[in-house]
Design an enzyme around this catalytic site. Sequence first.
Site, short mmCIF file in Angstrom:
data_model
loop_
_atom_site.label_atom_id
_atom_site.label_comp_id
_atom_site.label_asym_id
_atom_site.label_seq_id
_atom_site.Cartn_x
_atom_site.Cartn_y
_atom_site.Cartn_z
N ASP A 48 1.14 -1.11 -0.11
CA ASP A 48 0.08 0.34 0.65
C ASP A 48 0.56 1.30 -0.14
O ASP A 48 0.43 2.43 -0.28
CB ASP A 48 -1.07 0.26 1.47
CG ASP A 48 -0.32 -0.44 2.39
OD1 ASP A 48 0.47 0.33 2.81
OD2 ASP A 48 -1.27 -0.11 3.52
N ASP A 87 -0.92 -6.72 0.22
CA ASP A 87 -1.37 -5.35 1.27
C ASP A 87 -2.55 -5.07 1.58
O ASP A 87 -3.98 -4.96 1.17
CB ASP A 87 -0.65 -4.55 1.48
CG ASP A 87 0.86 -3.99 2.03
OD1 ASP A 87 0.90 -5.20 3.19
OD2 ASP A 87 1.17 -2.76 2.21
N GLU A 181 9.81 -3.37 9.88
CA GLU A 181 10.39 -2.31 9.69
C GLU A 181 10.17 -1.45 10.89
O GLU A 181 10.01 -1.09 11.73
CB GLU A 181 9.27 -1.47 8.18
CG GLU A 181 9.79 -0.46 7.86
CD GLU A 181 9.09 -0.26 7.17
OE1 GLU A 181 7.58 -0.42 6.71
OE2 GLU A 181 8.48 1.02 6.31
O1 KIV Z 1 3.60 -1.22 1.10
C1 KIV Z 1 4.63 -1.51 1.75
O2 KIV Z 1 4.92 -1.00 0.41
C2 KIV Z 1 5.52 -1.54 2.44
C3 KIV Z 1 6.74 -1.88 2.64
C4 KIV Z 1 7.80 -1.14 3.12
C5 KIV Z 1 7.43 -3.09 3.75
O3 KIV Z 1 4.30 -2.67 3.87
#
Ligand code: KIV
Length: 264
Positions: A48, A87, A181
């Site tokens: 996301d 996501d 993260e």
């Molecule tokens: O949304 C995303 O790209 C992520 C990564 C940075 C882990 O959650």
Amino acid sequence: MTAPNKPITVPDFHAARGVRKLAVVTAYDFTSAVIADAAGVDAILVGDSLGMVVQGHGTSLPVSMAEMLYHLRCVRRGTKRALIVADLPFLSYQVSPRQAVKNAGKMLKAGAHAVKLEGGERMADAIAACVRADIPVMGHIGLTPQSVHRMGGFKVQRDAEELLADAKAVQAAGAFSLVVEGVPTELGAKVTSAVNIPTIGIGAGPHCDGQVLVWHDLLGLYDGLRPKFVKRYAELGALATDAVAKYCDEVRTGVFPAAEHGFK
Ligand code: KIV
């Protein structure tokens, strides 16, 4: 050690822990999925983060399920080998475990092999409900971008007790892997040894079982945020600007199109 030259499944991804490091990158469209897949990534995350690097928002919060499904379908068409993780966007799973299963199920129907959702102990019920419905889940703890307002910005997370409790809760709920993260290197290592599912770090140091980077960061295409943990492997943004400027110049001076670009 490189990724095997065959489609990577959730059990393959899980079993790679301790055997080889996992390389994950985000992608949001067909062409970048083709490139990432050919380059040999283990997994493509339809993140996301597209809210920032594709849509131009300041956070990932505005991204909707419909938008995620659109980008997931584009990536699906470009991927032959990599595991595809999608996501779940903000407010598509936090309301209830039932909501999480319904939306995660839509991701699988659109071609994802697994979903990712943010949050540790607080999201354990949502993770467990998805896993019960045979939907593989990748957890995400530490700096969770959907919590940007609670955290007061995109800030490094340093609470070791909370992080370890979150990691264990995500594992106990049945997740097959875990993104960690924005935590100090030492904490990234501690989380990795506290669980037996692969940890995928982003700004969490070298001791995680794998790493993930955002496509636009890795290729030097996005300057909105430049976190310390990003390594830019190319400067495609600058290359693209030069190429388009040259095109403008050639159109204006009549160099393009030349005879070979025309039809007889
Ligand atoms: O949304 C995303 O790209 C992520 C990564 C940075 C882990 O959650």
